[in-house]
Design a protein around this motif. Sequence first.
Motif, PDB file in Angstrom:
ATOM      1  N   TYR A  10     -10.422  -2.758  -3.876  1.00  0.00           N
ATOM      2  CA  TYR A  10     -11.267  -2.644  -2.690  1.00  0.00           C
ATOM      3  C   TYR A  10     -12.544  -3.441  -2.919  1.00  0.00           C
ATOM      4  O   TYR A  10     -13.267  -3.215  -3.884  1.00  0.00           O
TER       5      TYR A  10
ATOM      6  N   PHE B 100       0.810  -1.219   0.000  1.00  0.00           N
ATOM      7  CA  PHE B 100       0.000   0.000   0.000  1.00  0.00           C
ATOM      8  C   PHE B 100       0.846   1.273   0.000  1.00  0.00           C
ATOM      9  O   PHE B 100       0.309   2.364  -0.193  1.00  0.00           O
TER      10      PHE B 100
ATOM     11  N   VAL C  29      -4.830  -7.843  -2.861  1.00  0.00           N
ATOM     12  CA  VAL C  29      -3.560  -7.330  -3.370  1.00  0.00           C
ATOM     13  C   VAL C  29      -2.949  -8.385  -4.288  1.00  0.00           C
ATOM     14  O   VAL C  29      -2.800  -9.542  -3.892  1.00  0.00           O
TER      15      VAL C  29
ATOM     16  N   PHE D 298      -9.627  -5.646   1.188  1.00  0.00           N
ATOM     17  CA  PHE D 298      -8.847  -5.363  -0.007  1.00  0.00           C
ATOM     18  C   PHE D 298      -8.179  -6.648  -0.495  1.00  0.00           C
ATOM     19  O   PHE D 298      -7.774  -7.484   0.313  1.00  0.00           O
TER      20      PHE D 298
ATOM     21  N   ILE E  41      -4.297  -3.285  -6.489  1.00  0.00           N
ATOM     22  CA  ILE E  41      -5.040  -3.307  -5.232  1.00  0.00           C
ATOM     23  C   ILE E  41      -6.516  -3.037  -5.527  1.00  0.00           C
ATOM     24  O   ILE E  41      -6.855  -2.045  -6.171  1.00  0.00           O
TER      25      ILE E  41
ATOM     26  N   TYR F  12       1.809  -3.403  -7.695  1.00  0.00           N
ATOM     27  CA  TYR F  12       0.642  -4.157  -7.223  1.00  0.00           C
ATOM     28  C   TYR F  12      -0.656  -3.640  -7.830  1.00  0.00           C
ATOM     29  O   TYR F  12      -0.793  -2.447  -8.121  1.00  0.00           O
TER      30      TYR F  12
ATOM     31  N   ARG G  80       3.227   1.012  -5.037  1.00  0.00           N
ATOM     32  CA  ARG G  80       1.930   0.825  -5.687  1.00  0.00           C
ATOM     33  C   ARG G  80       2.043   0.386  -7.151  1.00  0.00           C
ATOM     34  O   ARG G  80       1.185  -0.345  -7.655  1.00  0.00           O
TER      35      ARG G  80
END
Length: 270
Positions: free
Chosen positions: A147, A135, A165, A163, A145, A143, A140
């Motif tokens: 939600y 995060f 990942v 979340f 990510i 990855y 970032r």
Amino acid sequence: MRSLTVTCTIIAILIFSSMAIAQQGTGIDPEALIEQILIVENRQYQQINDIVFDAELLLGKYDKKKGFEEKERFIKKVYMKYLPDTILYAEEYLEYYESGEKKDHKKCKEKGREQVEKSKKRKSKNISTPMLKPFYPEEREFYEITYKGVADEKIDDKFCHYFTVESQVENEDFINGDYYFEAESFNLVRVDFMPAKLPGGLMFKMKNLHLSVRYGPTSEGFWLPLQFDIRGKGKAIMFIGVNFAGVEYFRNPQINTGLSDEIFEEKENE
């Protein structure tokens, strides 16, 4: 007639209110959530200088019918010292049990040293690993990510933001995982994860590896690790199957006791 009109109006208000709540729930800004999560983590990091845990490590294997089957047990101390850019980590093995039988101090030291060497060789993760690393702004780009909203079920009796990942890099230093943050405080409650690439070598090939860390609040309001689970399967040389599992419990955290760097140097050289 008036009563019927009022009733219909109330029903309409309830319907539109429910729709508004649903839209509000799906309209949560994930980036704002992540920002708040990192603020909370950083605030705690700034308040902690060091931690000492009473720890208990159980090693064995996992059976689908019988569950976890213990083979070995260690009682130990875990030391952590927070520096600006890293966390120093050391262990002190105090007791060792094999098949429920307590072994002597010499055997304990021998098996403890073996565990430390294995961890270094395998680059095993421990509770000093920054689990929120995916995060961080500087990470970032590596990855994806997503939600997922509020988790359908409570996680450890808490309502949580959920979340996922996914690493965009196939490397064992990166992870894929499911993250659950308490909806009220934005603290990490649980993370279930695995390496983006399974570790292995000429003598051993990992088939699967699952890890999980659970967190909870102390009386002072700090959220610290409570339990670390690991479960995996692999294949050693000559096609010998390996099934392993472990669970480590962290109790009685002592915060800001004034640990010196020498403790970590001594443990490193033992």
